[in-house]
Design a protein around this motif. Structure first.
Motif, PDB file in Angstrom:
ATOM      1  N   MET A 271       0.834  -1.208   0.000  1.00 35.22           N
ATOM      2  CA  MET A 271       0.000   0.000   0.000  1.00 35.22           C
ATOM      3  C   MET A 271       0.863   1.249   0.000  1.00 35.22           C
ATOM      4  O   MET A 271       0.539   2.233  -0.668  1.00 35.22           O
ATOM      5  CB  MET A 271      -0.921   0.016   1.230  1.00 35.22           C
ATOM      6  CG  MET A 271      -2.105  -0.885   1.112  1.00 35.22           C
ATOM      7  SD  MET A 271      -3.389  -0.591   2.347  1.00 35.22           S
ATOM      8  CE  MET A 271      -2.533  -0.752   3.874  1.00 35.22           C
ATOM      9  N   ALA A 272       1.950   1.240   0.759  1.00 35.90           N
ATOM     10  CA  ALA A 272       2.803   2.420   0.841  1.00 35.90           C
ATOM     11  C   ALA A 272       3.538   2.670  -0.468  1.00 35.90           C
ATOM     12  O   ALA A 272       3.720   3.825  -0.875  1.00 35.90           O
ATOM     13  CB  ALA A 272       3.807   2.257   1.978  1.00 35.90           C
ATOM     14  N   LEU A 273       3.965   1.613  -1.135  1.00 35.21           N
ATOM     15  CA  LEU A 273       4.708   1.785  -2.383  1.00 35.21           C
ATOM     16  C   LEU A 273       3.813   2.223  -3.542  1.00 35.21           C
ATOM     17  O   LEU A 273       4.178   3.115  -4.306  1.00 35.21           O
ATOM     18  CB  LEU A 273       5.426   0.485  -2.751  1.00 35.21           C
ATOM     19  CG  LEU A 273       6.656   0.151  -1.932  1.00 35.21           C
ATOM     20  CD1 LEU A 273       7.199  -1.215  -2.331  1.00 35.21           C
ATOM     21  CD2 LEU A 273       7.721   1.203  -2.105  1.00 35.21           C
ATOM     22  N   THR A 274       2.662   1.574  -3.682  1.00 33.26           N
ATOM     23  CA  THR A 274       1.831   1.871  -4.841  1.00 33.26           C
ATOM     24  C   THR A 274       0.878   3.041  -4.614  1.00 33.26           C
ATOM     25  O   THR A 274       0.520   3.720  -5.574  1.00 33.26           O
ATOM     26  CB  THR A 274       0.993   0.641  -5.238  1.00 33.26           C
ATOM     27  OG1 THR A 274       0.123   0.302  -4.161  1.00 33.26           O
ATOM     28  CG2 THR A 274       1.884  -0.532  -5.593  1.00 33.26           C
ATOM     29  N   LYS A 275       0.449   3.244  -3.364  1.00 34.91           N
ATOM     30  CA  LYS A 275      -0.543   4.287  -3.024  1.00 34.91           C
ATOM     31  C   LYS A 275      -1.809   4.130  -3.879  1.00 34.91           C
ATOM     32  O   LYS A 275      -2.469   5.096  -4.212  1.00 34.91           O
ATOM     33  CB  LYS A 275       0.040   5.677  -3.168  1.00 34.91           C
ATOM     34  CG  LYS A 275       1.154   5.969  -2.198  1.00 34.91           C
ATOM     35  CD  LYS A 275       1.692   7.356  -2.404  1.00 34.91           C
ATOM     36  CE  LYS A 275       2.806   7.681  -1.470  1.00 34.91           C
ATOM     37  NZ  LYS A 275       4.010   6.905  -1.656  1.00 34.91           N
ATOM     38  N   ASP A 276      -2.111   2.885  -4.237  1.00 42.73           N
ATOM     39  CA  ASP A 276      -3.266   2.576  -5.081  1.00 42.73           C
ATOM     40  C   ASP A 276      -4.493   2.374  -4.204  1.00 42.73           C
ATOM     41  O   ASP A 276      -4.544   1.463  -3.371  1.00 42.73           O
ATOM     42  CB  ASP A 276      -2.991   1.317  -5.897  1.00 42.73           C
ATOM     43  CG  ASP A 276      -4.078   1.017  -6.895  1.00 42.73           C
ATOM     44  OD1 ASP A 276      -4.939   1.888  -7.135  1.00 42.73           O
ATOM     45  OD2 ASP A 276      -4.063  -0.105  -7.448  1.00 42.73           O
ATOM     46  N   TYR A 277      -5.494   3.212  -4.385  1.00 44.62           N
ATOM     47  CA  TYR A 277      -6.715   3.167  -3.593  1.00 44.62           C
ATOM     48  C   TYR A 277      -7.518   1.896  -3.863  1.00 44.62           C
ATOM     49  O   TYR A 277      -8.322   1.476  -3.050  1.00 44.62           O
ATOM     50  CB  TYR A 277      -7.553   4.413  -3.890  1.00 44.62           C
ATOM     51  CG  TYR A 277      -8.694   4.628  -2.953  1.00 44.62           C
ATOM     52  CD1 TYR A 277      -8.476   4.914  -1.613  1.00 44.62           C
ATOM     53  CD2 TYR A 277     -10.000   4.553  -3.406  1.00 44.62           C
ATOM     54  CE1 TYR A 277      -9.529   5.113  -0.750  1.00 44.62           C
ATOM     55  CE2 TYR A 277     -11.060   4.746  -2.557  1.00 44.62           C
ATOM     56  CZ  TYR A 277     -10.822   5.030  -1.223  1.00 44.62           C
ATOM     57  OH  TYR A 277     -11.867   5.223  -0.363  1.00 44.62           O
ATOM     58  N   ASN A 278      -7.268   1.250  -4.989  1.00 47.16           N
ATOM     59  CA  ASN A 278      -7.984   0.023  -5.341  1.00 47.16           C
ATOM     60  C   ASN A 278      -7.489  -1.195  -4.580  1.00 47.16           C
ATOM     61  O   ASN A 278      -8.054  -2.280  -4.719  1.00 47.16           O
ATOM     62  CB  ASN A 278      -7.896  -0.237  -6.842  1.00 47.16           C
ATOM     63  CG  ASN A 278      -8.684   0.784  -7.627  1.00 47.16           C
ATOM     64  OD1 ASN A 278      -9.738   1.232  -7.185  1.00 47.16           O
ATOM     65  ND2 ASN A 278      -8.169   1.167  -8.775  1.00 47.16           N
ATOM     66  N   LEU A 279      -6.445  -1.060  -3.777  1.00 42.46           N
ATOM     67  CA  LEU A 279      -5.984  -2.167  -2.943  1.00 42.46           C
ATOM     68  C   LEU A 279      -6.905  -2.412  -1.753  1.00 42.46           C
ATOM     69  O   LEU A 279      -6.828  -3.455  -1.121  1.00 42.46           O
ATOM     70  CB  LEU A 279      -4.562  -1.918  -2.435  1.00 42.46           C
ATOM     71  CG  LEU A 279      -3.452  -2.089  -3.452  1.00 42.46           C
ATOM     72  CD1 LEU A 279      -2.115  -1.702  -2.851  1.00 42.46           C
ATOM     73  CD2 LEU A 279      -3.396  -3.515  -3.938  1.00 42.46           C
ATOM     74  N   LEU A 280      -7.761  -1.445  -1.461  1.00 43.38           N
ATOM     75  CA  LEU A 280      -8.721  -1.614  -0.383  1.00 43.38           C
ATOM     76  C   LEU A 280      -9.858  -2.519  -0.849  1.00 43.38           C
ATOM     77  O   LEU A 280     -10.185  -2.548  -2.035  1.00 43.38           O
ATOM     78  CB  LEU A 280      -9.295  -0.260   0.040  1.00 43.38           C
ATOM     79  CG  LEU A 280      -8.343   0.691   0.722  1.00 43.38           C
ATOM     80  CD1 LEU A 280      -9.051   1.998   1.020  1.00 43.38           C
ATOM     81  CD2 LEU A 280      -7.803   0.094   1.995  1.00 43.38           C
ATOM     82  N   PRO A 281     -10.487  -3.247   0.069  1.00 45.78           N
ATOM     83  CA  PRO A 281     -11.658  -4.038  -0.322  1.00 45.78           C
ATOM     84  C   PRO A 281     -12.775  -3.140  -0.854  1.00 45.78           C
ATOM     85  O   PRO A 281     -12.839  -1.950  -0.535  1.00 45.78           O
ATOM     86  CB  PRO A 281     -12.085  -4.710   0.986  1.00 45.78           C
ATOM     87  CG  PRO A 281     -10.883  -4.670   1.851  1.00 45.78           C
ATOM     88  CD  PRO A 281     -10.104  -3.467   1.448  1.00 45.78           C
ATOM     89  N   LEU A 282     -13.661  -3.713  -1.650  1.00 42.03           N
ATOM     90  CA  LEU A 282     -14.717  -2.940  -2.318  1.00 42.03           C
ATOM     91  C   LEU A 282     -15.600  -2.198  -1.327  1.00 42.03           C
ATOM     92  O   LEU A 282     -15.922  -1.026  -1.538  1.00 42.03           O
ATOM     93  CB  LEU A 282     -15.575  -3.860  -3.187  1.00 42.03           C
ATOM     94  CG  LEU A 282     -16.708  -3.184  -3.956  1.00 42.03           C
ATOM     95  CD1 LEU A 282     -16.139  -2.167  -4.938  1.00 42.03           C
ATOM     96  CD2 LEU A 282     -17.555  -4.213  -4.659  1.00 42.03           C
ATOM     97  N   ARG A 283     -15.971  -2.823  -0.235  1.00 42.37           N
ATOM     98  CA  ARG A 283     -16.820  -2.159   0.756  1.00 42.37           C
ATOM     99  C   ARG A 283     -16.124  -0.961   1.377  1.00 42.37           C
ATOM    100  O   ARG A 283     -16.757   0.046   1.675  1.00 42.37           O
ATOM    101  CB  ARG A 283     -17.238  -3.131   1.842  1.00 42.37           C
ATOM    102  CG  ARG A 283     -18.270  -4.094   1.385  1.00 42.37           C
ATOM    103  CD  ARG A 283     -18.787  -4.906   2.529  1.00 42.37           C
ATOM    104  NE  ARG A 283     -19.822  -5.808   2.063  1.00 42.37           N
ATOM    105  CZ  ARG A 283     -20.503  -6.582   2.852  1.00 42.37           C
ATOM    106  NH1 ARG A 283     -20.276  -6.578   4.139  1.00 42.37           N
ATOM    107  NH2 ARG A 283     -21.426  -7.371   2.361  1.00 42.37           N
ATOM    108  N   ALA A 284     -14.835  -1.070   1.610  1.00 41.89           N
ATOM    109  CA  ALA A 284     -14.098   0.057   2.193  1.00 41.89           C
ATOM    110  C   ALA A 284     -13.987   1.204   1.181  1.00 41.89           C
ATOM    111  O   ALA A 284     -14.077   2.371   1.551  1.00 41.89           O
ATOM    112  CB  ALA A 284     -12.712  -0.384   2.634  1.00 41.89           C
TER     113      ALA A 284
END
Length: 100
Positions: A23-36
């Motif tokens: 998460m820290a390297l990519t900062k990609d918001y899509n790494l979170l689960p869909l509900r989150a």
């Protein structure tokens, strides 16, 4: 298996730490689960992901410390796990208050 608990907690802590690093390297918001993703709409998703990565890395210390304590005594490992989660989640909420 004498050290089964310590091995399991060590693997769990490593998995959480790996997720936090990703998460820290990519900062990609899509790494979170869909509900989150649907329930949390941050103003700055990259800053939010950096803060969340810090919190996940901090919380991963609890099972890691519990694994080390489990090598010594199982009752101490449970106390360290519960107290560590409480402490690190409290610190994590303080970190996330500064993010949004």
């Amino acid at each position: 298996m004498e050290y089964g608990y310590s091995i399991l907690m060590g693997v769990f802590a490593a998995a959480l730490l790996l997720y936090a690093g990703l998460m820290a390297l990519t900062k990609d918001y899509n790494l979170l689960p869909l509900r989150a993703r649907t329930s949390v709409r941050p103003k700055d998703p990259k800053r939010y992901m950096t803060g969340l990565a810090k919190v996940v890395a901090l919380v991963s210390l609890s099972p890691a410390l519990s694994a080390l304590a489990g090598l010594w005594n199982m009752a101490a490992a449970m106390i360290v796990l519960i107290a560590g989660f409480i402490l690190f989640i409290w610190l994590g909420t303080r970190i996330m208050k500064n993010v949004e």
